[in-house]
Design a protein around this motif. Structure first.
Motif, PDB file in Angstrom:
ATOM      1  N   TRP A 526      -5.042  17.727  44.293  1.00  0.00           N
ATOM      2  CA  TRP A 526      -5.503  18.312  43.025  1.00  0.00           C
ATOM      3  C   TRP A 526      -4.760  19.587  42.666  1.00  0.00           C
ATOM      4  O   TRP A 526      -5.121  20.259  41.707  1.00  0.00           O
ATOM      5  CB  TRP A 526      -7.018  18.590  43.086  1.00  0.00           C
ATOM      6  N   ASN A 533      -1.705  14.508  42.028  1.00  0.00           N
ATOM      7  CA  ASN A 533      -2.748  14.903  41.084  1.00  0.00           C
ATOM      8  C   ASN A 533      -2.465  14.163  39.788  1.00  0.00           C
ATOM      9  O   ASN A 533      -1.868  14.695  38.859  1.00  0.00           O
ATOM     10  CB  ASN A 533      -2.718  16.416  40.880  1.00  0.00           C
ATOM     11  N   ASN A 542      -8.177  26.923  39.352  1.00  0.00           N
ATOM     12  CA  ASN A 542      -7.935  25.882  40.347  1.00  0.00           C
ATOM     13  C   ASN A 542      -6.855  26.341  41.327  1.00  0.00           C
ATOM     14  O   ASN A 542      -7.020  26.285  42.543  1.00  0.00           O
ATOM     15  CB  ASN A 542      -7.503  24.612  39.598  1.00  0.00           C
ATOM     16  N   TRP A 567     -14.656  25.884  44.482  1.00  0.00           N
ATOM     17  CA  TRP A 567     -13.701  24.914  43.948  1.00  0.00           C
ATOM     18  C   TRP A 567     -14.408  23.610  43.559  1.00  0.00           C
ATOM     19  O   TRP A 567     -14.147  23.040  42.505  1.00  0.00           O
ATOM     20  CB  TRP A 567     -12.606  24.645  44.985  1.00  0.00           C
ATOM     21  N   GLN A 568     -15.332  23.181  44.417  1.00  0.00           N
ATOM     22  CA  GLN A 568     -16.067  21.956  44.097  1.00  0.00           C
ATOM     23  C   GLN A 568     -16.828  22.119  42.790  1.00  0.00           C
ATOM     24  O   GLN A 568     -16.869  21.223  41.946  1.00  0.00           O
ATOM     25  CB  GLN A 568     -17.038  21.598  45.236  1.00  0.00           C
ATOM     26  N   MET A 571     -14.538  21.919  39.808  1.00  0.00           N
ATOM     27  CA  MET A 571     -14.164  20.552  39.472  1.00  0.00           C
ATOM     28  C   MET A 571     -15.325  19.805  38.810  1.00  0.00           C
ATOM     29  O   MET A 571     -15.109  18.899  38.023  1.00  0.00           O
ATOM     30  CB  MET A 571     -13.698  19.784  40.717  1.00  0.00           C
TER      31      MET A 571
END
Lengths: 620, 320
Positions: A526, A533, A542, A567-568, A571
């Motif tokens: 990612w 990605n 990010n 980060w999760q 996203m």
């Protein structure tokens, strides 16, 4: 005159025979396809009931299973015999390639063969962090850049030669050699100091590697990252006393890799029939202790016949098992089932930009068709993946929440709910963003009033592929989105990835799956510079979070966990992709097998595997 | 005769050349290459790109074709990417399995076809003829891959009479008697499964030939001269009916190739049929092209053999 009726009669008999045969065949395949499809249709009308009621199909109750009910370890329920033999089934519809050396292999079949007779110097725990329980111990320097690896004294190659520090150096030298034909010269090996110069022929030695004494080696890395100790060190030595005089280009095809491979694992290779079977005998000199079994036979089993082979005890263990066949065989009396959460997830990605090959970066396009974050969120909220998991996979796959799967328990944020099924919220989000139906065709138009048709690319393969895609399309239709299968069909694996990787403008969204490495770092999938990605989405946040996850500060576990939590969440908020399903791996084991485990960091090793009876149990 | 053979062989050269071009381009037109889908995130895209460069996958097509065809004439079929072995070596490993399987299948095919065809033709429209033709109808209708699965299930798993995969029992020492026996034992069920299906066309062919021949004038003549019925069948009818069957032999060989792809996959029998399918799925282009070329040449040779046999049997069809 009498001939005609006889012929006709005969013809009728033949015809009916053929039909019976054909019908038998259809029954076995079609019922599996049909069932999910009718389920999907039901969802349109019976939304209220369908979640808690187990499905009745053809008088059979379909059971739901949960990965929580499975253990990944089969311990000792009976005392294992001294000695004994075991058959390991390698489930594959192709022969194994037979590149039997960790420094050269590149595929899954071969690694299954390798695992019995060779191993890495370091083992890891359930969080994938290197431990000191393996064939070598290690320490990291204070600046976290240098690893000192000390090989245990009693670790010997199968021919009796000790495994030496220079063997590990030699492995690095071979992999970095310009003639090397494997695929291991990757980012983590390039991180070794001086290895690029060696690869380019500018240096005769790798400056970052120092052999301290016969059993000790120091490897210095360019960058200190927490990933180093979760899979970032190359730990597979290459026997210099055997391969030292060969040309690097010839090693992978040499008999010492193909026919008489060498390692220092619990079993030795006795004989190989190329591509189909291997016979191992015990390595009495194994450093952890003498292995239990006298002999292990590995053979390739076609996925079509794996159930039969397990039933009649032809194989004791298999390396993998098609999960969709589990419900029919869950009650086989001679098998125990082990289960673990797979290091993988399925996801739906949105194409949001282009790959800039010259600069090697992903470029986000704010004008892309799917660039509206509400639209993406709505699409995620519109699909009910828990029901998908129950209906299509009997609960052995379940709704994904974040892009770090629960196979990494330390880093997976179990409190983050992701984007759960909520079609009302989806509709609301679309209304807010201006996606409304202006021309009365029951499909929403985009905010400018243009017709919106979203092209969905998905791979063919397996019986579930098509009904699954159809379900998603119907679910999106429920919230008023017009989604179509790209070119009206599924796409073959190779052409699918070709087109998705090349940013084919026809593709708006795609469904794919990742299996993730033991290191949690999401950069390779990612990151801004990740060619894989394939959403092409990225932003500063990010990039910052991914960088932070690998920074000096992230050596502190809590900081790293916190960073990846953030980060999760990022996203989930930005939804360049959303995970649809997490999955379970199930593996059947014959009841007589003792001390066998799947998954990581179980503390059970291959040399402990034993059998409690001379003959495998046979299903009743 | 010799000029015919010579001409016939000469024609093969442009055939094979054309075949090679078609194969090469079809293989290149397949989406993806050996490195597509190699999406282990631990292996960076740089490493993959470097591999592509090294394998010459980024060269223009004419360079790739030229390299391939020039190497071909030197007996070098390239390197298999998946197996990291020269293609000739990997094919050599597998070819013999397929070869012996085909030989056994052919033997079984004729062992079944000749008696059945004879009975059926000689006693046509009796009950035994009906049973035999009934069997051939089923054989025509049943696809070989389903029939083979059924055979595997019944004789391999239910009854346990035959091994269910592989070409030899693991651990047997090559060169020994038990190794040979084990090989034959492993081959028997796949060969039988294929033979039972492929034989039906030969049975039918033989049957109608015999029915045809037994009404010919020379048979009537022999009969009217009082030659015994057995002798008529053995000397006159059988011999005459067998010739077209012999001519069929070459086509039979090319038919076996198609069958081997199914059979080998179902019985996990590591021959070139299985290798072909897996190389195709993994885009191991060098192996795929080599194998298609091999299959193509085998078919061309098969038709050559058939043509030659036919021209011996029936001089009328010799090419002018």
């Amino acid at each position: 005159m009498s001939k005609v009726p006889v012929r006709l009669l005969f013809f009728a008999i033949v015809l009916s025979l053929v039909m019976v045969l054909a019908a038998c065949n259809e029954n076995s395949t079609e019922s599996d396809v049909d069932k999910p499809e009718t389920d999907v249709e039901k969802e349109e009308t019976e939304e209220a009931e369908q979640t808690d009621e187990p499905e009745e199909a053809g008088g059979e109750t379909e059971e739901l299973y949960s990965i929580d009910d499975f253990s990944n370890i089969k311990g000792e329920d009976e005392t294992p015999l001294e000695g004994g033999e075991l058959t390991f089934g390698l489930v594959s519809d192709t022969a194994f390639e037979g590149i039997l050396n960790y420094n050269f292999y590149d595929g899954n079949p071969d690694v299954q063969v390798l695992q019995w007779f060779d191993e890495g110097l370091l083992t890891w725990d359930e969080n994938y962090v290197y431990t000191n329980d393996g064939a070598a111990t290690y320490t990291m320097s204070d600046d976290n850049k240098t690893a000192t690896i000390t090989i245990r004294d009693n670790v010997n190659w199968h021919d009796g030669e000790p495994v030496k520090a220079e063997d590990l150096l030699f492995a690095h030298e071979v992999i970095a050699h310009p003639d090397y034909d494997g695929i291991r010269f990757d980012a983590s090996l390039r991180n070794v100091e001086g290895i690029e110069a060696y690869h380019n022929g500018e240096a005769d030695t790798i400056s970052g590697i120092e052999v301290v004494d016969e059993k000790t080696i120091k490897i210095t890395y360019k960058e200190a990252t927490p990933s180093l100790i979760t899979g970032g060190i190359w730990t597979y030595p290459l026997a210099k006393h055997i391969f030292g005089d060969m040309n690097v280009a010839d090693i992978s095809s040499s008999p010492e890799v193909r026919q008489q491979p060498i390692g220092f694992g619990p079993y030795k290779v006795e004989s190989i029939v190329p591509g189909e079977s291997v016979v191992y005998s015990k390595n009495e000199d194994y450093w952890r202790g003498e292995p239990k079994l006298d002999k292990v036979t590995l053979k390739v089993i076609n996925p079509n016949v794996v159930v039969e082979a397990l039933k009649n005890g032809e194989v004791d263990i298999v390396d993998s098992f098609p999960v969709d066949q589990f419900p029919d065989n869950a009650d086989l009396s001679n098998l125990s089932w082990l289960g673990v959460t797979d290091r993988a997830y399925t996801y739906i990605g949105f194409k949001l930009g282009k790959w800039d090959a010259d600069n090697g970066i992903n470029v986000y396009d704010p004008d892309a068709k799917m660039a509206n974050v509400n639209l993406r969120k709505a699409m995620a909220h519109a699909v009910d993946n828990n029901t998908v998991g129950e209906r299509f996979y009997h609960g052995l796959r379940w709704a994904g929440t974040t892009l770090i799967p629960p196979s990494h328990p330390e880093f997976h944020d179990s409190e983050n709910e992701g984007l759960p099924y909520d079609p009302e919220l989806a509709k609301q989000l679309l209304d807010e963003a201006g996606y409304v139906d202006v021309n009365g065709d029951n499909f929403r138009e985009d905010p400018d009033g243009n017709e919106l048709v979203i092209n969905f690319a998905s791979m063919s393969g397996g019986e579930i592929a098509e009904p699954l895609v159809k379900y998603y399309i119907q679910a999106w239709e429920q919230v008023g989105l017009h989604v179509e299968m790209l070119e009206g069909r599924l796409h073959e694996f190779n052409s699918f990835y070709d087109r998705v990787e090349a940013d084919d403008p026809e593709i708006d969204i795609y469904q794919a799956a990742w299996s993730v490495g033991i290191d949690v770092d999401p950069d390779g999938l990612w990151g801004e510079q990740a060619a894989f990605n394939m959403t092409r989405w990225t932003n500063e946040e990010n990039t910052r979070l991914i960088k932070e996850g690998l920074s000096e500060a992230a050596f502190d576990l809590e900081t790293r966990v916190e960073t990846y939590k953030e980060w999760q969440q990022l996203m989930v908020e930005e939804v360049p992709a959303f995970p649809t399903l997490y999955r379970a791996v199930l593996v059947p084991v014959n009841n007589r097998v003792q001390n066998y485990a799947i998954g990581d960091g179980t503390g059970i090793y291959r040399y402990q595997v034993g059998v409690s009876a001379e003959e495998p149990e046979v299903a009743e | 005769m010799w000029t015919f053979t010579f001409r016939r062989v000469l024609i093969m050269i442009p055939q094979i050349l054309l075949l090679s071009i078609v194969i090469f381009f079809l293989a290149k037109m397949m989406p993806g290459d050996a490195l597509t889908g190699l999406i282990d995130p631990n292996i960076g895209p740089e490493a993959i790109e470097a591999q592509r460069e090294k394998l010459g996958l980024n060269d223009p097509w004419h360079v790739q074709y030229w390299n391939w065809i020039t190497n071909l004439f030197q007996g070098d079929l390239g390197q298999s990417f998946q197996h990291k072995l020269p293609v000739t070596e990997i094919i050599n490993q597998r070819l013999w399995n397929t070869f012996w399987l085909s030989v056994l299948t052919l033997i079984l095919t004729y062992l079944i076809a000749i008696p059945l065809g004879l009975i059926s033709g000689r006693y046509n429209d009796t009950i035994s003829d009906r049973i035999i033709t009934g069997y051939t109808y089923i054989g025509f209708a049943a696809p070989v891959f389903i029939f083979a699965l059924l055979m595997l299930f019944i004789f391999g798993f239910q009854l346990g009479w035959f091994p269910t995969g592989g070409s030899v029992t693991p651990g047997t020492v090559p060169g020994t008697w038990s190794f040979f026996l084990s090989k034959v034992y492993h081959m028997l069920l796949p060969a039988l499964s294929m033979a039972l299906i492929t034989t039906v066309s030969t049975v039918q062919y033989l049957r109608s030939e015999i029915i045809d021949t037994k009404q010919k004038d020379f048979v009537l003549l022999a009969r009217s001269k009082g030659v015994s019925e057995t002798r008529i069948y053995r000397k006159h009818i059988f011999r005459n009916s067998l010739l077209p069957i012999a001519a069929f032999f070459g086509y039979e060989i090319s038919g076996l190739i198609g069958g081997s792809i199914f059979i080998e996959n179902i019985f996990s029998y590591p021959g070139i049929g299985q290798l072909f399918l897996s190389s195709l799925m993994q885009r191991d282009t060098s192996v795929v092209t080599a194998l298609v070329l091999l299959f193509g040449i085998a078919s061309i040779l098969g038709t050559l053999i058939s043509d030659l046999i036919l021209s011996i049997v029936d001089p009328r069809i010799r090419m002018k």
